[in-house]
Design an enzyme around this catalytic site. Sequence first.
Site, PDB file in Angstrom:
ATOM      1  N   HIS A   8       0.831  -1.204   0.000  1.00  0.00           N
ATOM      2  CA  HIS A   8       0.000   0.000   0.000  1.00  0.00           C
ATOM      3  C   HIS A   8       0.867   1.258   0.000  1.00  0.00           C
ATOM      4  O   HIS A   8       2.114   1.168  -0.049  1.00  0.00           O
ATOM      5  CB  HIS A   8      -1.003  -0.016   1.161  1.00  0.00           C
ATOM      6  CG  HIS A   8      -0.385  -0.096   2.527  1.00  0.00           C
ATOM      7  ND1 HIS A   8       0.501   0.837   3.003  1.00  0.00           N
ATOM      8  CD2 HIS A   8      -0.539  -1.009   3.521  1.00  0.00           C
ATOM      9  CE1 HIS A   8       0.871   0.521   4.226  1.00  0.00           C
ATOM     10  NE2 HIS A   8       0.262  -0.617   4.570  1.00  0.00           N
TER      11      HIS A   8
ATOM     12  N   HIS B  90       3.991   1.397   2.352  1.00  0.00           N
ATOM     13  CA  HIS B  90       5.133   0.605   1.887  1.00  0.00           C
ATOM     14  C   HIS B  90       5.765   1.304   0.684  1.00  0.00           C
ATOM     15  O   HIS B  90       6.986   1.359   0.550  1.00  0.00           O
ATOM     16  CB  HIS B  90       4.692  -0.799   1.444  1.00  0.00           C
ATOM     17  CG  HIS B  90       3.916  -1.563   2.478  1.00  0.00           C
ATOM     18  ND1 HIS B  90       2.712  -2.161   2.220  1.00  0.00           N
ATOM     19  CD2 HIS B  90       4.178  -1.815   3.788  1.00  0.00           C
ATOM     20  CE1 HIS B  90       2.265  -2.762   3.311  1.00  0.00           C
ATOM     21  NE2 HIS B  90       3.134  -2.560   4.281  1.00  0.00           N
TER      22      HIS B  90
ATOM     23  N   CYS C  81       0.930  -9.142  22.899  1.00  0.00           N
ATOM     24  CA  CYS C  81       0.040  -8.588  21.870  1.00  0.00           C
ATOM     25  C   CYS C  81       0.349  -9.291  20.545  1.00  0.00           C
ATOM     26  O   CYS C  81       1.475  -9.220  20.055  1.00  0.00           O
ATOM     27  CB  CYS C  81       0.243  -7.079  21.720  1.00  0.00           C
ATOM     28  SG  CYS C  81      -0.644  -6.408  20.298  1.00  0.00           S
TER      29      CYS C  81
ATOM     30  N   CYS D 296       1.486  -6.870  17.688  1.00  0.00           N
ATOM     31  CA  CYS D 296       2.889  -6.425  17.757  1.00  0.00           C
ATOM     32  C   CYS D 296       3.848  -7.604  17.710  1.00  0.00           C
ATOM     33  O   CYS D 296       5.046  -7.418  17.529  1.00  0.00           O
ATOM     34  CB  CYS D 296       3.184  -5.680  19.056  1.00  0.00           C
ATOM     35  SG  CYS D 296       2.268  -4.172  19.273  1.00  0.00           S
TER      36      CYS D 296
ATOM     37  N   CYS E 108      -3.239  -2.345  23.964  1.00  0.00           N
ATOM     38  CA  CYS E 108      -2.094  -1.966  23.127  1.00  0.00           C
ATOM     39  C   CYS E 108      -2.503  -0.707  22.353  1.00  0.00           C
ATOM     40  O   CYS E 108      -3.567  -0.689  21.733  1.00  0.00           O
ATOM     41  CB  CYS E 108      -1.769  -3.097  22.162  1.00  0.00           C
ATOM     42  SG  CYS E 108      -0.760  -2.546  20.777  1.00  0.00           S
TER      43      CYS E 108
ATOM     44  N   HIS F 279      -2.829  -1.480  18.450  1.00  0.00           N
ATOM     45  CA  HIS F 279      -3.836  -2.415  17.935  1.00  0.00           C
ATOM     46  C   HIS F 279      -5.169  -2.347  18.671  1.00  0.00           C
ATOM     47  O   HIS F 279      -6.122  -3.024  18.287  1.00  0.00           O
ATOM     48  CB  HIS F 279      -3.260  -3.839  17.937  1.00  0.00           C
ATOM     49  CG  HIS F 279      -2.037  -3.949  17.063  1.00  0.00           C
ATOM     50  ND1 HIS F 279      -0.762  -3.858  17.554  1.00  0.00           N
ATOM     51  CD2 HIS F 279      -1.923  -4.062  15.723  1.00  0.00           C
ATOM     52  CE1 HIS F 279       0.096  -3.934  16.549  1.00  0.00           C
ATOM     53  NE2 HIS F 279      -0.580  -4.048  15.432  1.00  0.00           N
TER      54      HIS F 279
ATOM     55  N   LYS G  45      -6.521   7.878   9.519  1.00  0.00           N
ATOM     56  CA  LYS G  45      -5.586   6.769   9.456  1.00  0.00           C
ATOM     57  C   LYS G  45      -5.971   5.843   8.291  1.00  0.00           C
ATOM     58  O   LYS G  45      -7.153   5.624   8.054  1.00  0.00           O
ATOM     59  CB  LYS G  45      -5.675   6.015  10.789  1.00  0.00           C
ATOM     60  CG  LYS G  45      -4.526   5.107  11.026  1.00  0.00           C
ATOM     61  CD  LYS G  45      -4.573   4.517  12.408  1.00  0.00           C
ATOM     62  CE  LYS G  45      -3.551   3.388  12.439  1.00  0.00           C
ATOM     63  NZ  LYS G  45      -3.414   2.741  13.691  1.00  0.00           N
TER      64      LYS G  45
ATOM     65  N   LYS H 205      -7.615  -1.019   6.572  1.00  0.00           N
ATOM     66  CA  LYS H 205      -8.462  -1.914   5.799  1.00  0.00           C
ATOM     67  C   LYS H 205      -9.920  -1.706   6.175  1.00  0.00           C
ATOM     68  O   LYS H 205     -10.801  -1.631   5.334  1.00  0.00           O
ATOM     69  CB  LYS H 205      -8.073  -3.349   6.126  1.00  0.00           C
ATOM     70  CG  LYS H 205      -7.614  -4.144   4.946  1.00  0.00           C
ATOM     71  CD  LYS H 205      -7.505  -5.585   5.388  1.00  0.00           C
ATOM     72  CE  LYS H 205      -6.530  -6.364   4.538  1.00  0.00           C
ATOM     73  NZ  LYS H 205      -6.245  -7.675   5.067  1.00  0.00           N
TER      74      LYS H 205
HETATM   75  N1  MSP Z   1       7.959  -6.653   9.179  1.00  0.00           N
HETATM   76  C1  MSP Z   1       8.112  -5.484   9.956  1.00  0.00           C
HETATM   77  C2  MSP Z   1       9.421  -4.811   9.663  1.00  0.00           C
HETATM   78  C3  MSP Z   1      10.636  -5.638   9.869  1.00  0.00           C
HETATM   79  S1  MSP Z   1      12.072  -4.816   9.402  1.00  0.00           S
HETATM   80  C4  MSP Z   1      13.289  -5.764   9.917  1.00  0.00           C
HETATM   81  C5  MSP Z   1       6.971  -4.517   9.670  1.00  0.00           C
HETATM   82  N2  MSP Z   1       6.339  -4.677   8.503  1.00  0.00           N
HETATM   83  S2  MSP Z   1       5.126  -3.755   7.976  1.00  0.00           S
HETATM   84  O1  MSP Z   1       4.625  -4.408   6.800  1.00  0.00           O
HETATM   85  O2  MSP Z   1       4.192  -3.528   9.023  1.00  0.00           O
HETATM   86  O3  MSP Z   1       5.775  -2.463   7.519  1.00  0.00           O
HETATM   87  C6  MSP Z   1       5.972  -1.369   8.365  1.00  0.00           C
HETATM   88  C7  MSP Z   1       6.609  -0.279   7.530  1.00  0.00           C
HETATM   89  O4  MSP Z   1       5.787   0.018   6.388  1.00  0.00           O
HETATM   90  C8  MSP Z   1       6.737   1.051   8.241  1.00  0.00           C
HETATM   91  O5  MSP Z   1       7.868   1.119   9.077  1.00  0.00           O
HETATM   92  C9  MSP Z   1       6.830   1.970   7.049  1.00  0.00           C
HETATM   93  O6  MSP Z   1       8.087   1.818   6.455  1.00  0.00           O
HETATM   94  C10 MSP Z   1       5.785   1.397   6.126  1.00  0.00           C
HETATM   95  N3  MSP Z   1       4.441   1.926   6.438  1.00  0.00           N
HETATM   96  C11 MSP Z   1       3.332   1.190   6.697  1.00  0.00           C
HETATM   97  N4  MSP Z   1       2.273   2.045   6.851  1.00  0.00           N
HETATM   98  C12 MSP Z   1       2.681   3.314   6.713  1.00  0.00           C
HETATM   99  C13 MSP Z   1       2.021   4.569   6.619  1.00  0.00           C
HETATM  100  N5  MSP Z   1       0.723   4.722   6.790  1.00  0.00           N
HETATM  101  N6  MSP Z   1       2.773   5.656   6.327  1.00  0.00           N
HETATM  102  C14 MSP Z   1       4.119   5.561   6.068  1.00  0.00           C
HETATM  103  N7  MSP Z   1       4.747   4.390   6.111  1.00  0.00           N
HETATM  104  C15 MSP Z   1       4.141   3.279   6.642  1.00  0.00           C
HETATM  105  O7  MSP Z   1       6.733  -3.666  10.500  1.00  0.00           O
END
Ligand code: MSP
Length: 648
Positions: A20, A23, A128, A131, A145, A148, A297, A300
């Site tokens: 999304h 990412h 949690c 997390c 949490c 969540h 925010k 989904k």
């Molecule tokens: N798998 C762990 C990370 C492990 S790294 C060794 C994780 N994954 S995640 O799919 O939840 O991705 C989190 C990351 O996605 C955030 O740190 C950021 O880089 C990005 N984002 C997810 N949602 C976001 C927003 N709404 N806005 C900006 N970036 C965000 O945590």
Amino acid sequence: MSKKTTYITTPIYYVNAQPHLGHAYSTVVADTYSRFCKLRGDDVRFQTGTDEHGDKIVEAAAQENIEPRQYVDRIATMFKDTWPLLDIDYDRFIRTTDEDHVAVVKHILQTVYDGGDIYFDEYSGLYCTGCERFLIERELVDGKCSDHLVAPKEITEQNYFFRMSKYQQQLIDHIRNNPDFVTPERYRNEVLSFLSDPLDDLCISRPASRLNWGIRLPFDGNYVTYVWFDALINYLTGIGFPEGEQFEHYWSGAEHLIAKDILKPHAIYWPTMLMAAGVPLYKKLHVHGYWNVDETKMSKSLGNVIKPAQLVQDYGADAFRYFCLREMSFGLDASFSSAAIVARNNADLANDLGNLFSRSVSMIDKYCQSILPAPDKADQDNDLRHAAAEMISAYRIHMGEFKFHQGLQSVWEFVGAANRYIVRNEPWSLAKDENKTARLQTVLYNLGESLRLLALLLKPVMPQTALKMMKGLGIDSGSVVMQTLEQGGSWGLSVPGTKLSKVGNLFPRIDTKTQTKGPKKVPQHPKKSKTDPPKTGPQISFDQFKEIDLRVAKIVAAEALPKSKKLLKLSVLAPEERTIVSGLAGSYRPEDLVGQSVIIVANLKAAKLMGVLSEGMVLTAELKDDEGNDRLALVTVPGPVKAGTKLA
Ligand code: MSP
């Protein structure tokens, strides 16, 4: 001299959700930084990937009634297929289910275990699932949490623990001695504040009886590795740790990019794990804020998840990349909306940059048959050169410090300067006078050279646009002067005699009318009969009229209000300096307003517009342009009339 090495990483994304906007943002930032570092002359490696173990993944696979292995393969492929759409040019896409990764995780676990920093113990705690970790009391809000919004489960288990607390002081010292270890500063402070309380040890195993989708501990096959302990190690696996040459080469230049949600694992677990494993710490951790969607925010359940593929289809990869980097101040949260991306596309890209490119190229075509003319050596045009030099040095500093919005602001200041250069020099008038051919050629060369520098600097941010610009300018994208700032970042490297080619507009304007869903509301006016007397509205007395303080004001600065399509913020002298917010954005570009003398209502009650206090109103007349669009025309006063002069 050997090249500086940079190893930039994104988080590895959980495969329990499809790619999304969030990412996409992190990955675009890392890609831009990687390309910028190459432009700076570094030897760069860039890694992204997917995090595929743990409870969440098992749950997601179960919901779809398939095996975890089948599930992770499917979603990992989706991530892999998304990145080329955004021109992401990574060196390795790592998956935590990759064989080499499993081996490295086992190696580190064994090393830390042999070093005495992993012990077995019984533990009761609040777990949690969201997390995937045990929370401590002070992390809970109303017993839940805070991320969540569910109460964690009380779990008692025998598990393996990493002696994280042992490294607390060493970590504090490292952060204190290395101010850039965690940036921006607010996140560094957040980590130091967290470390001001005693650190607990970290539970790093899960009984295989409860969760078997994970990497088995090398010293006890009844347990799998906690997903964070596994995931963080990806940064080492990807460069061949422990033996690989690449590890030796790149690790000292490791810079991790994450969002604020995963600060603690990266700033606390990871460095202490490295200390225990005897591996030097990474160089920097860059932390960005969160994207919200239309101020809420993204989630989904709200159905407002933005998919990268859709963004590319609607706006194109480059406009999206530019928007991300220009709109978010790195480290702070930002709000995504179609209106905001359309506004940036139309103003910054189609208008400012696009027009500069198309005007310049078409004048070189018209007056020089598309051949870049030679400049007059004696005719320096120092203002434009200095503006270019300033842009390059500001860009280099800001981009290197992850202040992408400021880096791009510097580039757009130069775009403005080049557009003003056209207005000031009026090439079309020079072309009419045979005695001014040399001057015309100098002006056109300088415009070509400005565009070459812009293409060079925009390569990391908008790779496709930079290529198109180079093609239009007749410059081979492989040419030496387009590779690095050092080789190409000085004035005068365009070669006179180069044949330009037609590439069309850089950016189409996005019609806001076709963007809005549903029919557009048309204001209803009562029909006028031909015999109605002309309406003049309510009449006022002469005394009332005298109350209105009409004055001449000189505009000394103008800028767009980022969140508004209509409003510009003006600084005017009347004769004292004041700010006026005016709805001129659709009719004028900020740089065209500076220097104009206009009429203002100086005693209009001050009011806040989009958060800016407006102290007066600029008088304008409404008109329709050639395409039938409503426009505003400023009521201007000739230059010699002094700012502050009252209208009688
Ligand atoms: N798998 C762990 C990370 C492990 S790294 C060794 C994780 N994954 S995640 O799919 O939840 O991705 C989190 C990351 O996605 C955030 O740190 C950021 O880089 C990005 N984002 C997810 N949602 C976001 C927003 N709404 N806005 C900006 N970036 C965000 O945590």
